[in-house]
Every structure is written in C-alpha cells, then in structure tokens.
Design a protein around this motif. Structure first.
Motif, PDB file in Angstrom:
ATOM      1  N   GLY A  58       0.789  -1.220   0.000  1.00  0.00           N
ATOM      2  CA  GLY A  58       0.000   0.000   0.000  1.00  0.00           C
ATOM      3  C   GLY A  58       0.827   1.278   0.000  1.00  0.00           C
ATOM      4  N   ASP A  59       2.128   1.193   0.083  1.00  0.00           N
ATOM      5  CA  ASP A  59       2.971   2.402   0.022  1.00  0.00           C
ATOM      6  C   ASP A  59       2.980   2.973  -1.394  1.00  0.00           C
ATOM      7  OD1 ASP A  59       3.585   2.073   2.674  1.00  0.00           O
ATOM      8  OD2 ASP A  59       5.553   1.129   2.309  1.00  0.00           O
ATOM      9  N   PRO A  60       3.000   4.311  -1.536  1.00  0.00           N
ATOM     10  CA  PRO A  60       3.143   4.894  -2.880  1.00  0.00           C
ATOM     11  C   PRO A  60       4.478   4.464  -3.492  1.00  0.00           C
ATOM     12  CG  PRO A  60       2.416   6.553  -1.307  1.00  0.00           C
ATOM     13  CD  PRO A  60       2.806   5.342  -0.508  1.00  0.00           C
ATOM     14  N   PHE A  61       4.438   4.226  -4.784  1.00  0.00           N
ATOM     15  CA  PHE A  61       5.642   3.778  -5.461  1.00  0.00           C
ATOM     16  C   PHE A  61       6.630   4.933  -5.574  1.00  0.00           C
ATOM     17  CE2 PHE A  61       8.038   3.226  -9.454  1.00  0.00           C
ATOM     18  CZ  PHE A  61       8.741   2.090  -9.113  1.00  0.00           C
ATOM     19  N   ASP A  62       7.859   4.672  -5.113  1.00  0.00           N
ATOM     20  CA  ASP A  62       8.950   5.666  -5.167  1.00  0.00           C
ATOM     21  C   ASP A  62      10.092   5.025  -5.947  1.00  0.00           C
ATOM     22  OD1 ASP A  62      10.800   7.648  -4.875  1.00  0.00           O
ATOM     23  OD2 ASP A  62      10.880   7.590  -2.688  1.00  0.00           O
ATOM     24  N   PRO A  63      10.352   5.474  -7.162  1.00  0.00           N
ATOM     25  CA  PRO A  63      11.406   4.818  -7.957  1.00  0.00           C
ATOM     26  C   PRO A  63      12.800   4.937  -7.362  1.00  0.00           C
ATOM     27  CG  PRO A  63      10.624   6.819  -9.032  1.00  0.00           C
ATOM     28  CD  PRO A  63       9.715   6.574  -7.878  1.00  0.00           C
TER      29      PRO A  63
ATOM     30  N   ALA B 227      10.592  -1.998  -9.085  1.00  0.00           N
ATOM     31  CA  ALA B 227       9.369  -2.664  -9.564  1.00  0.00           C
ATOM     32  C   ALA B 227       9.746  -3.880 -10.415  1.00  0.00           C
ATOM     33  CB  ALA B 227       8.520  -1.692 -10.371  1.00  0.00           C
ATOM     34  N   VAL B 228       9.224  -5.041 -10.057  1.00  0.00           N
ATOM     35  CA  VAL B 228       9.477  -6.293 -10.805  1.00  0.00           C
ATOM     36  C   VAL B 228       8.218  -6.768 -11.533  1.00  0.00           C
ATOM     37  CG1 VAL B 228      11.347  -7.026  -9.302  1.00  0.00           C
ATOM     38  CG2 VAL B 228       9.000  -7.649  -8.737  1.00  0.00           C
ATOM     39  N   ALA B 229       7.101  -6.088 -11.256  1.00  0.00           N
ATOM     40  CA  ALA B 229       5.840  -6.445 -11.928  1.00  0.00           C
ATOM     41  C   ALA B 229       4.940  -5.228 -11.971  1.00  0.00           C
ATOM     42  CB  ALA B 229       5.150  -7.589 -11.209  1.00  0.00           C
ATOM     43  N   HIS B 230       4.149  -5.116 -13.061  1.00  0.00           N
ATOM     44  CA  HIS B 230       3.217  -3.997 -13.248  1.00  0.00           C
ATOM     45  C   HIS B 230       1.830  -4.563 -13.573  1.00  0.00           C
ATOM     46  CE1 HIS B 230       5.805  -0.368 -13.190  1.00  0.00           C
ATOM     47  NE2 HIS B 230       6.758  -1.219 -13.610  1.00  0.00           N
ATOM     48  N   GLN B 231       0.808  -3.890 -13.098  1.00  0.00           N
ATOM     49  CA  GLN B 231      -0.582  -4.233 -13.362  1.00  0.00           C
ATOM     50  C   GLN B 231      -1.431  -2.990 -13.194  1.00  0.00           C
ATOM     51  OE1 GLN B 231      -1.495  -7.269 -10.490  1.00  0.00           O
ATOM     52  NE2 GLN B 231      -1.652  -5.804  -8.803  1.00  0.00           N
ATOM     53  N   THR B 232      -2.624  -3.054 -13.668  1.00  0.00           N
ATOM     54  CA  THR B 232      -3.552  -1.934 -13.525  1.00  0.00           C
ATOM     55  C   THR B 232      -4.635  -2.317 -12.541  1.00  0.00           C
ATOM     56  OG1 THR B 232      -4.860  -2.707 -15.403  1.00  0.00           O
ATOM     57  CG2 THR B 232      -3.108  -1.072 -15.843  1.00  0.00           C
ATOM     58  N   SER B 233      -5.154  -1.289 -11.867  1.00  0.00           N
ATOM     59  CA  SER B 233      -6.192  -1.530 -10.864  1.00  0.00           C
ATOM     60  C   SER B 233      -7.054  -0.285 -10.765  1.00  0.00           C
ATOM     61  CB  SER B 233      -5.580  -1.885  -9.513  1.00  0.00           C
ATOM     62  OG  SER B 233      -6.566  -1.978  -8.523  1.00  0.00           O
ATOM     63  N   ALA B 234      -8.363  -0.506 -10.595  1.00  0.00           N
ATOM     64  CA  ALA B 234      -9.286   0.615 -10.417  1.00  0.00           C
ATOM     65  C   ALA B 234      -9.315   1.070  -8.967  1.00  0.00           C
ATOM     66  CB  ALA B 234     -10.678   0.224 -10.892  1.00  0.00           C
ATOM     67  N   GLU B 235      -8.687   0.367  -8.090  1.00  0.00           N
ATOM     68  CA  GLU B 235      -8.710   0.708  -6.662  1.00  0.00           C
ATOM     69  C   GLU B 235      -7.636   1.722  -6.267  1.00  0.00           C
ATOM     70  OE1 GLU B 235      -8.385  -2.897  -4.538  1.00  0.00           O
ATOM     71  OE2 GLU B 235     -10.302  -3.714  -5.255  1.00  0.00           O
ATOM     72  N   VAL B 236      -6.725   2.046  -7.154  1.00  0.00           N
ATOM     73  CA  VAL B 236      -5.637   2.990  -6.845  1.00  0.00           C
ATOM     74  C   VAL B 236      -5.779   4.217  -7.710  1.00  0.00           C
ATOM     75  CG1 VAL B 236      -4.076   1.141  -6.100  1.00  0.00           C
ATOM     76  CG2 VAL B 236      -4.076   1.888  -8.498  1.00  0.00           C
TER      77      VAL B 236
ATOM     78  N   GLU C 194      -2.959   6.294  -7.950  1.00  0.00           N
ATOM     79  CA  GLU C 194      -1.563   6.566  -8.291  1.00  0.00           C
ATOM     80  C   GLU C 194      -0.791   5.252  -8.249  1.00  0.00           C
ATOM     81  OE1 GLU C 194       0.185   9.156  -5.393  1.00  0.00           O
ATOM     82  OE2 GLU C 194      -0.306   7.853  -3.713  1.00  0.00           O
ATOM     83  N   PRO C 195       0.403   5.227  -8.822  1.00  0.00           N
ATOM     84  CA  PRO C 195       1.184   3.989  -8.738  1.00  0.00           C
ATOM     85  C   PRO C 195       1.418   3.594  -7.296  1.00  0.00           C
ATOM     86  CG  PRO C 195       2.118   5.454 -10.374  1.00  0.00           C
ATOM     87  CD  PRO C 195       1.058   6.230  -9.681  1.00  0.00           C
ATOM     88  N   THR C 196       1.019   2.352  -6.967  1.00  0.00           N
ATOM     89  CA  THR C 196       1.047   1.894  -5.583  1.00  0.00           C
ATOM     90  C   THR C 196       1.669   0.506  -5.520  1.00  0.00           C
ATOM     91  OG1 THR C 196      -0.985   3.134  -5.186  1.00  0.00           O
ATOM     92  CG2 THR C 196      -0.366   1.528  -3.531  1.00  0.00           C
TER      93      THR C 196
ATOM     94  N   ALA D  37      13.731  -1.950  -2.200  1.00  0.00           N
ATOM     95  CA  ALA D  37      12.713  -2.986  -1.974  1.00  0.00           C
ATOM     96  C   ALA D  37      12.189  -3.508  -3.330  1.00  0.00           C
ATOM     97  CB  ALA D  37      11.576  -2.436  -1.143  1.00  0.00           C
ATOM     98  N   LEU D  38      11.958  -4.812  -3.406  1.00  0.00           N
ATOM     99  CA  LEU D  38      11.376  -5.431  -4.596  1.00  0.00           C
ATOM    100  C   LEU D  38       9.852  -5.463  -4.424  1.00  0.00           C
ATOM    101  CD1 LEU D  38      13.832  -8.403  -5.248  1.00  0.00           C
ATOM    102  CD2 LEU D  38      13.806  -6.157  -6.348  1.00  0.00           C
ATOM    103  N   VAL D  39       9.149  -4.833  -5.362  1.00  0.00           N
ATOM    104  CA  VAL D  39       7.692  -4.700  -5.191  1.00  0.00           C
ATOM    105  C   VAL D  39       7.009  -4.912  -6.544  1.00  0.00           C
ATOM    106  CG1 VAL D  39       7.898  -3.090  -3.253  1.00  0.00           C
ATOM    107  CG2 VAL D  39       7.793  -2.211  -5.590  1.00  0.00           C
ATOM    108  N   ALA D  40       5.709  -5.201  -6.449  1.00  0.00           N
ATOM    109  CA  ALA D  40       4.821  -5.236  -7.614  1.00  0.00           C
ATOM    110  C   ALA D  40       3.981  -3.963  -7.572  1.00  0.00           C
ATOM    111  CB  ALA D  40       3.944  -6.475  -7.603  1.00  0.00           C
ATOM    112  N   VAL D  41       3.889  -3.264  -8.712  1.00  0.00           N
ATOM    113  CA  VAL D  41       3.247  -1.962  -8.787  1.00  0.00           C
ATOM    114  C   VAL D  41       1.943  -2.063  -9.559  1.00  0.00           C
ATOM    115  CG1 VAL D  41       3.539   0.429  -9.485  1.00  0.00           C
ATOM    116  CG2 VAL D  41       5.509  -0.865  -8.695  1.00  0.00           C
ATOM    117  N   ALA D  42       0.929  -1.408  -9.018  1.00  0.00           N
ATOM    118  CA  ALA D  42      -0.373  -1.316  -9.693  1.00  0.00           C
ATOM    119  C   ALA D  42      -0.580   0.121 -10.114  1.00  0.00           C
ATOM    120  CB  ALA D  42      -1.481  -1.774  -8.774  1.00  0.00           C
ATOM    121  N   ASP D  43      -0.848   0.323 -11.427  1.00  0.00           N
ATOM    122  CA  ASP D  43      -1.121   1.648 -11.966  1.00  0.00           C
ATOM    123  C   ASP D  43      -2.638   1.869 -12.067  1.00  0.00           C
ATOM    124  OD1 ASP D  43       1.591   2.138 -12.281  1.00  0.00           O
ATOM    125  OD2 ASP D  43       1.647   1.180 -14.260  1.00  0.00           O
ATOM    126  N   PRO D  44      -3.109   3.091 -11.934  1.00  0.00           N
ATOM    127  CA  PRO D  44      -4.560   3.324 -12.076  1.00  0.00           C
ATOM    128  C   PRO D  44      -5.015   3.107 -13.512  1.00  0.00           C
ATOM    129  CG  PRO D  44      -3.375   5.395 -11.875  1.00  0.00           C
ATOM    130  CD  PRO D  44      -2.364   4.318 -11.620  1.00  0.00           C
TER     131      PRO D  44
END
Length: 235
Positions: free
Chosen positions: A185-190, A195-204, A206-208, A227-234
């Motif tokens: 749930g943290d905002p994505f900070d490059p 980021a090792v994975a990307h997806q879209t979501s209507a629940e966010v 901003e990139p989360t 940190a290694l994370v998966a990011v969801a874009d709106p």
C-alpha cells in the motif's frame, strides 16, 4: 633723664655727585662744569625718538627695559632641535625588521592553523565515511538472514524462543542505524523501490505497491538496498 642728643633731631647730610656722561665719549663732568662749558647736543637716535613719544608717567628705565625684553623676545626665539629620523637610526631599522618578521611569523601561524583545522575536518569526515562503509558492509551481509526471518514470520514459523532471538537481532541492528521499509500500500517511489511487476487496478489513484517480495533497508539516510515490489497503476 634723657640726654641732650636724644631731644634734638639728627641732621643727615647727603652729598650728591651730579655728573653727566658726555655722549661723545668725553670725560665725566660735574654739574658746575657743565654750566661753564657748552655741551653739544647729541644726535637723537630712533630709540630716543620713541622715548619722547611715550607717556610721561612711565619711567624711562622701565620703558627701556621693556624695549630690551621685547627685542630679546623677538630676536632670540629658541628653536626646537629636529628629531632624528627613525628610519635613519639603527634602532628604528632594527625595530622595523623585527616588526616585519613578527608579521611574517603571524601569517605563517594563521596559515598553519587553518591548514590543520581543514585537515582535522577532512580526517573526521573520512573516518565517518569509512566507519559507515564498514558498517554497511557488515549489515549488507546480514540482510539475507533478515529476509529468512521475514519469510518464517509470514509462514508462522517464527514462534517461541526463536522469535525472541529474532527480535533481539533486529533491535541490535537498529542501533547501528539500520531501518527496514517497504509495506503493501505504500506509494511507489522509484528512488527506493524496484518494480518487478506492473498491473492496472481501479482501486488505486496513483502507482502503488500492491505486493512486497523483499523489503528494503536504509542505513541512516543512505539507501542500503531497494525494496522489490509489484506496482499497480490506475486504469
């Protein structure tokens, strides 16, 4: 009884020798002689002319004395001796040399003091950087152990005495400035997340970060590991 001499006043006989000085350089003549022989009047000088114009109530002797004093004051004024030049005297030259040497030594001392202060600052900075690098190297080697502890905690295997040892280890490493980051749930900070994975979501909106594969760590303000994370874009 008083004597006869005391009753009668004593007569005092004063004999005055009235003589005049011949201005032409002649012999001294008495007043009687001067009546018989005519004396030529001497030529009047400028001083005698000034005496005639002076007020009658002033004594001639006082006037002459005043003129003599005034003339002495105007003609015999003492002059102050010139002070010897400081540069020409050996003492002044030696003093100037000592002053120049003192100024040169003072400048050298100030320069050495500034260089030593800069050296101390540089040494302290390098020492701090070396200590931080050494600490980072040691903590970086312990990060895989912390990752295993995180997996065991997620699976529920971190219980009993093993859990107490894990908490003590994390607290001890925290005293060296080690801080973990990276939560779901943290905002994505490059700059801090990888980021090792990307997806879209209507629940966010901003990139989360929707999933954390591996937590990141900071050593003070320095990033030790992202940190290694998966990011969801709106959508």
């Amino acid at each position: 009884m008083t004597s006869r001499d005391d009753d009668q006043p004593t007569e005092r006989v004063v004999i005055r020798d009235k003589r005049r000085i011949d201005p032409t350089g002649g012999k001294v003549k008495s007043e009687a002689d001067s009546k018989d022989e005519p004396v030529e009047a001497p030529e009047k000088s400028e001083r005698d002319t000034d005496k005639e114009h002076k007020p009658s109530h002033a004594a001639p002797d006082e006037a002459v004395e005043g003129e003599i004093v005034e003339e002495a004051e105007t003609t015999t004024e003492p002059t102050e001796p010139e002070a010897p030049s400081k540069d020409a005297s050996p003492l002044g030259a030696e003093l100037e040399a000592l002053r120049s040497e003192l100024e040169e030594r003072t400048n050298d001392l100030q320069r050495v003091t500034a260089e030593y202060a800069n050296y101390r600052k540089r040494v302290d900075r390098d020492r701090g950087l070396a200590a931080e690098q050494t600490t980072g190297t040691v903590l970086g080697a312990l990060l895989p152990v912390l990752d295993d502890l995180d997996r065991a905690r997620e699976h529920g295997d971190l219980v009993g005495p093993f859990a107490a040892v894990s908490e003590q280890l994390v607290a001890a490493l925290g005293k060296f400035g080690l801080t973990a980051f990276g939560e779901k749930g943290d905002p994505f900070d490059p700059t801090r997340h990888e980021a090792v994975a990307h997806q879209t979501s209507a629940e966010v909106t901003e990139p989360t970060c929707v999933q954390v594969m591996r937590r990141g760590y900071l050593l003070g303000d320095r990033l030790l590991r992202p940190a290694l994370v998966a990011v969801a874009d709106p959508e």
